[in-house]
Design a protein around this motif. Structure first.
Motif, PDB file in Angstrom:
ATOM      1  N   GLY A 201     -10.335  26.567 -58.665  1.00 28.61           N
ATOM      2  CA  GLY A 201     -10.220  27.849 -57.976  1.00 28.61           C
ATOM      3  C   GLY A 201     -11.538  28.443 -57.549  1.00 28.61           C
ATOM      4  O   GLY A 201     -11.563  29.482 -56.877  1.00 28.61           O
ATOM      5  N   TYR A 202     -12.634  27.818 -57.901  1.00 20.87           N
ATOM      6  CA  TYR A 202     -13.946  28.278 -57.443  1.00 20.87           C
ATOM      7  C   TYR A 202     -14.910  27.102 -57.491  1.00 20.87           C
ATOM      8  O   TYR A 202     -14.623  26.066 -58.109  1.00 20.87           O
ATOM      9  N   VAL A 203     -16.038  27.235 -56.837  1.00 15.49           N
ATOM     10  CA  VAL A 203     -17.018  26.152 -56.750  1.00 15.49           C
ATOM     11  C   VAL A 203     -18.245  26.496 -57.587  1.00 15.49           C
ATOM     12  O   VAL A 203     -18.802  27.597 -57.467  1.00 15.49           O
ATOM     13  N   ALA A 204     -18.631  25.560 -58.453  1.00 15.75           N
ATOM     14  CA  ALA A 204     -19.844  25.719 -59.263  1.00 15.75           C
ATOM     15  C   ALA A 204     -20.838  24.642 -58.863  1.00 15.75           C
ATOM     16  O   ALA A 204     -20.534  23.446 -58.943  1.00 15.75           O
ATOM     17  N   ARG A 205     -22.004  25.060 -58.395  1.00 19.19           N
ATOM     18  CA  ARG A 205     -23.050  24.099 -58.028  1.00 19.19           C
ATOM     19  C   ARG A 205     -24.109  23.971 -59.115  1.00 19.19           C
ATOM     20  O   ARG A 205     -24.911  23.044 -59.105  1.00 19.19           O
ATOM     21  N   SER A 206     -24.118  24.924 -60.050  1.00 16.36           N
ATOM     22  CA  SER A 206     -25.040  24.872 -61.180  1.00 16.36           C
ATOM     23  C   SER A 206     -24.437  25.687 -62.313  1.00 16.36           C
ATOM     24  O   SER A 206     -23.394  26.337 -62.147  1.00 16.36           O
ATOM     25  N   PHE A 207     -25.107  25.684 -63.455  1.00 19.43           N
ATOM     26  CA  PHE A 207     -24.589  26.408 -64.609  1.00 19.43           C
ATOM     27  C   PHE A 207     -24.545  27.917 -64.361  1.00 19.43           C
ATOM     28  O   PHE A 207     -23.733  28.623 -64.970  1.00 19.43           O
ATOM     29  N   SER A 208     -25.386  28.411 -63.481  1.00 21.37           N
ATOM     30  CA  SER A 208     -25.379  29.852 -63.218  1.00 21.37           C
ATOM     31  C   SER A 208     -24.036  30.307 -62.643  1.00 21.37           C
ATOM     32  O   SER A 208     -23.633  31.459 -62.841  1.00 21.37           O
ATOM     33  N   ASP A 209     -23.331  29.395 -61.977  1.00 22.36           N
ATOM     34  CA  ASP A 209     -22.050  29.749 -61.361  1.00 22.36           C
ATOM     35  C   ASP A 209     -20.907  29.842 -62.367  1.00 22.36           C
ATOM     36  O   ASP A 209     -19.817  30.299 -62.002  1.00 22.36           O
ATOM     37  N   ILE A 210     -21.118  29.388 -63.592  1.00 21.72           N
ATOM     38  CA  ILE A 210     -20.032  29.455 -64.579  1.00 21.72           C
ATOM     39  C   ILE A 210     -20.305  30.505 -65.657  1.00 21.72           C
ATOM     40  O   ILE A 210     -19.554  30.602 -66.635  1.00 21.72           O
ATOM     41  N   LYS A 211     -21.365  31.283 -65.492  1.00 21.08           N
ATOM     42  CA  LYS A 211     -21.614  32.382 -66.425  1.00 21.08           C
ATOM     43  C   LYS A 211     -20.447  33.367 -66.371  1.00 21.08           C
ATOM     44  O   LYS A 211     -19.956  33.705 -65.298  1.00 21.08           O
ATOM     45  N   GLY A 212     -20.017  33.781 -67.541  1.00 17.26           N
ATOM     46  CA  GLY A 212     -18.897  34.709 -67.609  1.00 17.26           C
ATOM     47  C   GLY A 212     -17.543  34.025 -67.661  1.00 17.26           C
ATOM     48  O   GLY A 212     -16.530  34.661 -67.945  1.00 17.26           O
ATOM     49  N   LYS A 213     -17.504  32.726 -67.377  1.00 18.21           N
ATOM     50  CA  LYS A 213     -16.266  31.963 -67.457  1.00 18.21           C
ATOM     51  C   LYS A 213     -16.067  31.441 -68.880  1.00 18.21           C
ATOM     52  O   LYS A 213     -17.032  31.208 -69.617  1.00 18.21           O
ATOM     53  N   GLU A 214     -14.809  31.249 -69.260  1.00 20.56           N
ATOM     54  CA  GLU A 214     -14.508  30.617 -70.545  1.00 20.56           C
ATOM     55  C   GLU A 214     -14.486  29.101 -70.343  1.00 20.56           C
ATOM     56  O   GLU A 214     -13.690  28.582 -69.562  1.00 20.56           O
ATOM     57  N   ILE A 215     -15.369  28.397 -71.057  1.00 19.90           N
ATOM     58  CA  ILE A 215     -15.502  26.942 -70.909  1.00 19.90           C
ATOM     59  C   ILE A 215     -14.726  26.276 -72.049  1.00 19.90           C
ATOM     60  O   ILE A 215     -15.084  26.418 -73.226  1.00 19.90           O
TER      61      ILE A 215
END
Length: 628
Positions: A418-432
């Motif tokens: 549902g979204y694009v992550a190109r680096s770890f900064s793009d997944i901040k705030g997400k539950e991994i």
């Protein structure tokens, strides 16, 4: 980061306010009182626990000093500890175990509790319930505050002083022609069959499991027992109470595999016991073409009945004229296992090898859904040849095993939906969502990669299962849209990508091999899984080992060069659509590496893991000589 710890005192009045606020931290026991099911592990959990403490009307929730496990006299619970003794001492564990598996709910029955639990160790309980031994021990020790001590004694904690001798009596009763194969997933059902054995009835059970609980339970019921031990156990149980004789008609053994998760193991076990002229019937939801082809090459004739509306029935008969190429007394039977379905295409290709069939008979094949279960088989010497994670080898250094080759490389990715992550900064705030648990290598390597790329791992939210995150569950939740960020291995990563592509859902992936090489330039392929062979087997059958490894290299060549055909012979057993397995085969990296090159790669790999404090492995000569 250390968090506050809590406990519930005897002042609890059972109002359930704490459970309503922090249901993952507090639960109710059988007496209607609250207790702490696990200590907090995140800032969010700590905040909820504090809210529950404030909401308690009688101030029964109090903060306690964090456990200093070095000063704690409690010993960790291990495989040989008796279930009833531990639960008598810590009765609230009944509730915790019931949440772990519905089969533990039987412990609430006083009769079951005072029979099966009385005779069972935690290793026995794992086999009866299907919960992996590691998962069971982690759950119990986490509650007791001894989980770190458990980690320190791995893999000794899952070793078992298995009793090989049983009181056995000669068979003086009429045996049935039926044979039941008992494995780690159906032991509870077999025990139920024994419990309902009518007067003058007999049951014959074949198993590679040590039948401690089965024998103790049958003795408790007053039954007669004969136990024979060869490569496997043959247990004949007879109810001696008087009754009218019943007609015993000879018929083919029937294996209903429609609800069996891993049918290949049961099929091979059954086929290996059949003499020329004997046979068995399997029932499946579909026409099992790979099984038919495999058994025909093993000398069986197949009769296929597709007239049924909801299932297919296949009757196999071993041909009278079938004779193995090598003499039976020089052809060893082997137990083959894999910790992950990633190697299933290689295993299926190996099963097609006529040359390998000349040298060995695969008596049992096991591919674990619960990855950690295979470790118990290695530690206790049950498996002759295993496909296992390279990192697991750090736990095997004191065992009599060798890792002659690594065959799977570059196996982990971080997927988003549902979204694009190109680096770890793009997944901040997400539950991994991450497989296994916080101290396991997948989570540690993920945190290492995050930190090495300039971010603080504590700024990211990691989620695990209870107590283990299962790859197949994480992948299902991802494709269903329940979660949007996950660390996955192969083949689940490819399955998820294929499904999201078919759904036309936006997704992205961060490949761990690329991330690793970004911070370790020139490292190359990321070693993931190799072949572990029991030292005793290597010394006794060096020619067989040489043939196996040679055929394994050929299997890798076949799978990499014939992906479509490899998918056709694998997809039914991988329980996925053929196009998903084909997607996986285009993405996975199989490569055979051994000898000095492998040792150099392993030394470099573990040295980096040590430097990153992911592991603490002594890279001495003894450890490195385990490889290649």
């Amino acid at each position: 980061m250390k968090f506050k710890q809590f406990k519930v005192t005897d002042q609890c009045i059972g109002c359930m306010a704490c459970v309503g606020i922090a249901e993952d931290i507090f639960k109710m026991n059988d007496e209607g009182k609250a207790f702490v099911v696990k200590q907090v592990e995140t800032k969010e959990e700590e905040q909820l626990a504090l809210e529950a403490k404030e909401a308690c009307p009688v101030e029964a929730i109090v903060e306690v000093e964090p456990n200093d496990e070095e000063k704690n006299d409690l010993k960790p619970i291990t495989s040989d500890d008796n279930v009833k003794e531990v639960l008598d001492k810590y009765p609230e564990l009944k509730t915790i175990l019931s949440d772990l598996s519905p089969k533990f709910q039987r412990l609430q029955n006083p009769i079951i509790y005072n029979t099966l639990a009385k005779f069972a160790t935690f290793k026995d309980a794992a086999k009866v319930t299907g919960v992996s031994l590691c998962e069971l021990l982690h759950t119990v020790n986490k509650y007791l505050g001894t989980e770190k001590k458990l980690m320190q004694v791995m893999p000794e904690c899952i070793k078992s002083s298995e009793k090989q001798e049983f009181d056995s009596e000669p068979i003086t009763w009429q045996e049935t022609n039926d044979r039941y194969v008992m494995n780690s997933t159906n032991q509870d059902e077999i025990l139920s069959l024994v419990a309902t054995l009518k007067p003058q009835q007999n049951i014959v059970i074949i198993t590679t499991l040590v039948p401690d609980v089965l024998v103790r339970y049958a003795r408790f019921l007053g039954f007669k027992i004969n136990v024979e031990k060869g490569r496997e156990y043959r247990i004949s149980i007879f109810n001696p109470q008087k009754a009218e004789n019943e007609d015993d008609t000879k018929h083919y053994e029937v294996l209903d595999l429609r609800s069996v998760d891993e049918p290949l193991q049961t099929i091979l076990q059954t086929a290996s016991r059949k003499k020329p002229g004997e046979g068995f019937t399997i029932i499946q939801n579909f026409k099992p073409e790979p099984v038919i082809k495999m058994l025909e090459e093993l000398g069986f004739k197949a009769e296929i009945d597709e007239s049924k509306k909801d299932y297919v029935e296949v009757r196999f008969t071993k041909r009278e004229e079938y004779v193995g190429v090598r003499k039976a007394d020089t052809k060893p039977k082997i137990v083959l296992q894999s910790a992950t379905p990633v190697t299933y295409p290689l295993i299926m290709a190996l099963l097609q090898s006529k040359r390998l069939k000349e040298y060995v008979e695969i008596e049992e094949l096991k591919v674990w859904k619960e990855t950690e279960k295979h470790l118990s088989w290695i530690v206790n010497g049950k498996a002759d040849i295993s496909f296992s994670a390279v990192i697991t080898s750090s736990k095997l250094r004191d065992l009599d095993v060798k890792v002659p080759a690594v065959v799977v490389w570059d196996n982990f990715v971080l997927l988003t939906r549902g979204y694009v992550a190109r680096s770890f900064s793009d997944i901040k705030g997400k539950e991994i969502y991450v497989p296994l648990f916080a101290d396991a290598p997948p989570a540690k390597i993920t945190r290492y990669l995050i930190k090495a790329h300039g971010y603080d791992p504590d700024d990211f939210k990691f989620r695990y299962g209870k107590p283990f995150g299962r790859p197949e569950i994480i992948y299902q939740d991802l494709v269903l849209g329940k979660i949007d960020t996950a660390v996955l291995r192969e083949p689940e990563a490819s399955y998820a990508i294929k499904i999201m592509e078919d759904q036309k859902v936006v997704y992205s992936e961060l490949r761990f091999d690329k991330l690793w090489n970004d911070i370790n330039p020139g490292f190359g392929d990321f070693p993931n899984a190799g072949v572990v062979i029991k030292g005793e087997f290597m010394r006794k059958y060096p020619e067989v080992v040489e043939v196996f490894l040679d055929e394994l290299q050929k299997a890798i060549d076949f799978v990499t060069q014939n992906k479509q055909e490899a998918a056709k012979i694998s997809y039914q057993f991988m329980q996925q659509k053929e196009d998903r397995v084909l997607k996986f085969l285009h993405r996975v990296k199989f490569k055979y590496q051994s000898g000095g090159q492998l040792r150099e790669k392993i030394e470099k790999y573990f040295r980096l893991l040590n430097e990153a404090q992911i592991l603490d492995v002594n890279l001495d000569r003894d450890f490195l000589e385990m490889f290649g």
